[in-house]
Design an enzyme around this catalytic site. Structure first.
Site, mmCIF file in Angstrom:
data_model
loop_
_atom_site.group_PDB
_atom_site.id
_atom_site.type_symbol
_atom_site.label_atom_id
_atom_site.label_comp_id
_atom_site.label_asym_id
_atom_site.label_seq_id
_atom_site.Cartn_x
_atom_site.Cartn_y
_atom_site.Cartn_z
ATOM 1 N N GLU A 58 -26.572 -65.716 -87.874
ATOM 2 C CA GLU A 58 -26.474 -64.947 -86.628
ATOM 3 C C GLU A 58 -25.088 -65.133 -85.996
ATOM 4 O OE1 GLU A 58 -27.962 -62.612 -85.332
ATOM 5 O OE2 GLU A 58 -27.447 -62.638 -83.214
ATOM 6 N N ARG A 82 -31.055 -51.038 -66.184
ATOM 7 C CA ARG A 82 -31.824 -52.250 -66.474
ATOM 8 C C ARG A 82 -33.027 -51.952 -67.372
ATOM 9 N NH1 ARG A 82 -30.983 -56.004 -61.891
ATOM 10 N NH2 ARG A 82 -33.078 -56.810 -62.110
ATOM 11 N N GLY A 103 -40.648 -59.574 -61.528
ATOM 12 C CA GLY A 103 -40.919 -60.935 -61.991
ATOM 13 C C GLY A 103 -42.346 -61.054 -62.480
#
Ligand code: F6R
Length: 603
Positions: free
Chosen positions: A479, A27, A100
């Site tokens: 994109e 992560r 968070g």
């Protein structure tokens, strides 16, 4: 994005915590730490950089016999990546770890400081442990103190807290950030922010819902929502680690497409209030000395920058231009100190962008990085940084990094407009409403995904794709084409709709696939005439629009948004899934397409 693990049981706690953090390395993180509570004593260790450093620091520590512990990998959002900012954060007799962002941390911190509490870190997370201890000192028991603390928090969190006041309990809470509880037949209890650390340890898990909180002891899990107790519903845990890291998705890219709603919420957190945009990170920039902007970037980051040029000129009324970094470097550009130099980079290590930044610095320009990786070379060199907060991006084809760059640049355009007084109140309100609506636009609609999957079978051949759009939908077309060519290996180009008749329309025939971005809030009729011109030449046309279009061979209906940026994000997801499903049908390696690297550190 940060990672969390927790453990209650008789076995060596360090082993589960460090192994668990290892599983969460994918992560991304910049520091790590653990805290173990055993026999009424808390031992805590933190280290900057790789997990190896924490392993080294804890080498002589052991924690066999009943006890509890928690571990954390931190991806910096508030406060630099330093050991002091690493979790766990401690109060006098308790420790906390948090994933968070606590949006109202400043207000809580100021109140606590006024009461004489000293903060050791620059993080938002530290307020949790001090607030909890304050409630205890005021006479609440640990359960009441935890509940009252959680009730005060606004924002996103997965929290674990341990305290000497309740030495056999781990307190937990979850809102908008994942948290899982696990257990096994030996009576061990586990907590984690994803499945993978639990595999091989827990046999069954419960995935907490937003707003749930509670406490765990060896023999008991107490779970609540809105003060009411609920019974945790456990389900059997699978055993495939890579599958678990992908949270059940087939590819990291797919997982990252689905994550966009969550990560964009993180990008916005603490930066938008009801009336204005707050970007504390920009203190180092003297905007009174700026009268234009130059953006430099590569690839996908160049596309977000190109879209931003429209936003800066339209909203902030400031001249803005963009250059591909590899071109900029050698053109002997004229550099002006009154131009703000913005570099955009997911990795923060792209060689051409980094060199362009060095040139701007050398010329005495003020520099700002829009970047996803704190402490990267580009961040370290820039005068100021706005972190995009996408979390680590594993898929080589960039998706969530692009979405978060776009939101960050939109925030910046509004912030500058605010500063330069170029946006009236009504427009600002409207923009803020649209900004805050973006995470819900980014939820992937299952029916739309299925529709794209089905129609993708008609787009596996042909002599090329043209993605077309106008205004900010032109960079989105670029994109969309880049995504498709990167993972399908089919030829695709992005074009401004109005340019097709200046040459490319010569290619039009039934084997030329045109993907037309036709938002209702941005030059719809103009794009429509361009698509009609292509249809008249028998090109095969896939229209993405909220408005039905008779001449479309295929049609993907978008929802009825009232702001072009919301349409932009909805169409972005569709083009990402379109590329993904075509690549899957062609049997390509979606996460690691041929010839590409995630970080381009050579020129
Ligand atoms: C496309 C992609 C690349 C990067 C480019 C710049 O999916 O990922 O085009 O955008 O290599 O990389 P960063 O943003 O790390 O500077």
């Amino acid at each position: 994005m940060c990672g969390i693990v927790g453990y209650i049981g008789d076995n060596e706690k360090k082993e589960f915590l460090l192994n668990g953090l290892k599983e969460l390395e994918y992560r991304g993180y910049d520091s790590a730490g653990i805290a173990v509570l055993k026999d009424g004593h808390i031992s805590s260790y933190r280290a900057l950089g790789k997990l190896e450093n924490l392993v080294h620091k804890t080498a002589s520590f052991s924690s066999d016999g009943f006890g509890l512990g928690m571990g954390h990998t931190r991806w910096a959002t508030h406060g630099k990546p330093t050991e002091v900012n690493a979790h766990p954060h401690r109060g006098e007799f308790s420790y906390v770890i948090h994933n968070g962002i606590i949006e109202n941390y400043k207000e809580i911190k100021e109140n606590l400081q006024a009461d004489g509490i000293t903060f050791l870190s620059q993080t938002d997370s530290e307020v949790i442990v001090h607030k909890f201890e304050k409630f205890i000192r005021e006479g609440l028991n640990a359960q009441e103190a935890f509940k009252s603390t959680i009730n005060m928090l606004q924002g996103a969190y997965a929290i674990l807290l341990i305290t000497k006041d309740e030495p056999e309990t781990i307190f937990f809470a979850k809102n908008a950030v994942p948290l899982i509880l696990g257990q096994n037949a030996n009576g061990e209890k586990f907590m984690s922010s994803s499945d993978s650390p639990l595999i091989g340890y827990a046999t069954e898990v419960v995935y907490l819902e937003d707003g749930e909180y509670g406490w765990i002891k060896k023999d008991e899990i107490s779970l609540f929502i809105d003060e009411s107790p609920i019974i945790p519903i456990f389900q059997t845990l699978g055993r495939d680690k890579i599958y678990a890291q992908k949270d059940g998705f087939r590819f990291f890219m797919e997982k990252e497409i689905y994550e966009q709603s969550t990560v964009v919420s993180e990008t916005l957190m603490g930066r938008v209030n009801d009336e204005n945009i707050e970007l504390d990170e920009l203190k180092e920039i003297d905007f009174s000395n700026i009268d234009s902007i130059k953006i430099c970037a590569c690839g996908t980051s160049y596309h977000s920058g190109l879209a931003a040029t429209y936003l800066f000129e339209r909203l902030s009324k400031i001249r803005c231009s963009i250059e591909i970094a590899s071109e900029f470097r050698y053109k002997k550009p004229l550099l002006d100190k009154r131009t703000l130099f913005i570099v955009i980079s997911q990795s923060g290590e792209t060689a051409d962008t980094l060199e362009a930044l060095k040139m701007a610095k050398k010329a005495g320009m003020q520099t700002l990085a829009i970047c996803n990786v704190d402490n990267s070379s580009i961040v370290r060199l820039s005068n100021a940084t706005l972190l995009t907060r996408a979390g680590i991006e594993k898929g080589v084809a960039s998706t969530k990094a692009f979405a978060t760059q776009m939101v960050t640049l939109w925030l910046l355009a509004l912030y500058l407009g605010q500063h330069r007084k170029t946006i009236n109140n009504e427009t600002m309100q409207n923009e803020i409403k649209a900004l805050l609506h973006t995470p819900s636009v980014l939820h992937v609609n299952d029916n739309t995904h299925e529709k794209i999957r089905r129609l993708s079978k008609r787009y596996l051949h042909g002599h090329g794709f043209f993605f077309i759009g106008r205004d900010i939908f032109f960079p989105l077309a670029l994109e969309g084409a880049l995504k498709l060519k990167e993972i399908s290996y089919l030829h695709a180009e992005g074009y401004p709709s109005g340019e097709m008749k200046h040459g490319p329309i010569a290619l039009a025939d039934s084997e030329l696939f045109t993907v037309a971005l036709m938002p209702q809030n941005m030059l719809y009729d103009k794009t429509k005439s361009n698509v009609e011109e292509l249809s008249a030449r028998d090109a095969t046309i896939l229209v993405i629009s909220p408005k039905e279009f008779d001449l479309a061979d295929d049609f993907i209906k978008t929802s009825n948004q009232s702001h072009p940026m919301n349409e932009f994000f909805e169409m972005m997801i569709i083009t990402q899934i379109f590329a993904l499903e075509i690549a899957v049908r062609l049997g390509n390696d979606v996460d690691m397409p041929r010839n590409l690297a995630k970080s381009v550190t050579v020129e």
